[in-house]
Design an enzyme around this catalytic site. Structure first.
Site, PDB file in Angstrom:
ATOM      1  N   ASP A  52      -1.516  10.149  -5.965  1.00 41.19           N
ATOM      2  CA  ASP A  52      -1.423   8.726  -6.308  1.00 41.19           C
ATOM      3  C   ASP A  52      -2.837   8.281  -6.645  1.00 41.19           C
ATOM      4  OD1 ASP A  52       1.290   8.578  -5.788  1.00 41.19           O
ATOM      5  OD2 ASP A  52       1.004   8.018  -3.691  1.00 41.19           O
ATOM      6  N   ASP A  56      12.209   4.407  -7.164  1.00 41.69           N
ATOM      7  CA  ASP A  56      11.812   4.018  -5.814  1.00 41.69           C
ATOM      8  C   ASP A  56      12.980   3.234  -5.230  1.00 41.69           C
ATOM      9  OD1 ASP A  56       9.318   5.120  -6.313  1.00 41.69           O
ATOM     10  OD2 ASP A  56       8.471   3.224  -7.015  1.00 41.69           O
TER      11      ASP A  56
END
Length: 261
Positions: free
Chosen positions: A19, A138
């Protein structure tokens, strides 16, 4: 290097995730409280050395800050890799996709932009092939026991049913679904097995499980019990709790087919 094949002809894949925000690798819990982990290039090299099957690079601030993925950084990471490399974050059109592929990415991952404009999934599949198109979802558990899609780095609830959306992505030509449990992300409490199982057993394309990896046994569970095709993790690798080799050794002992370097 040896390859042990599973019943469907494919090894289970272990995918470390970088990330990235501001050019640095970061990690948080449930998408919040980000902390600096290190240089993406150095981490990519190290995870490849440990036996990663692929590398995922997600520019997590790109969408929220409404800017494009850092193409130069992608090119720098890709230059050092020989394993498949997937890049996501801030991708909103086919020009972004082509530029990423030209920069060295093998696949692209789309999330918020695909929710906003579902046609993007089909455009990528048609222009570059389904194998290049990963749709990241998500998903947060709702009161009804289902899952809803979160966007913009997990900060916005859409009300859209995640399972219905995943099926639509398959129909539009997605090659894989990257399924992240919002509730489990960064908690190191184990993958969300009921959620992964519901998607992996019903969808016709590979499902990458993400969010909550705790230890090598977590990977055994997500492959054996939830039938994921691949599993993605960040915290346990970034914090040097376990190496990718540790995970693969455990999987191999459990009779799960993996690529052994």
């Amino acid at each position: 290097m040896s390859h042990r094949l599973s019943h469907n002809g494919l090894c289970k894949r272990i995918i470390p995730c970088l990330d990235v925000a501001g050019g640095r690798t970061v990690k948080g819990t449930k998408f919040q409280n980000l902390r600096d982990i290190g240089d993406p290039v150095e981490l990519g090299i190290e995870y490849q050395r440990q036996g990663a099957d692929e590398l995922m690079f997600l520019d997590i601030s790109a969408t929220k800050e409404e800017r494009r993925t850092v193409f130069d950084l992608v090119k720098n990471v890709a230059h050092h890799l020989s394993i498949p490399f997937t890049v996501g974050g801030g991708i909103s059109n086919i020009e972004d996709v082509r530029k990423l592929l030209d920069s060295g990415a093998d696949k692209v991952s789309v999330n918020s932009a695909a929710v906003n404009r579902p046609e993007l999934v089909g455009e990528i599949a048609k222009a570059c092939g389904s194998q290049c198109c990963v749709v990241a979802i998500d998903a947060k558990k709702s009161a009804e026991g289902k899952w809803q899609v979160m966007v913009r780095g997990g900060s916005v609830a859409t009300g859209k049913d995640a399972f219905t959306w995943a099926k639509e992505c398959c129909e539009r030509g997605a090659g894989e679904i990257l399924l992240t449990s919002f509730d489990a992300d960064g908690t190191q409490e184990g993958f969300d097995l009921p959620m992964v199982s519901a998607f992996a057993k019903a969808l016709p394309i590979p499902v990458i499980a993400s969010g909550g990896a705790r230890n090598p046994d977590s990977f055994v569970d997500v492959f054996n019990l939830a039938q994921a095709d691949a599993a993605l993790a960040a915290s346990i690798f970034h914090d040097n709790l376990y190496t990718i080799s540790d995970v693969k050794d455990r999987l191999s002992k459990a009779g799960i087919q993996v690529r052994i370097c």
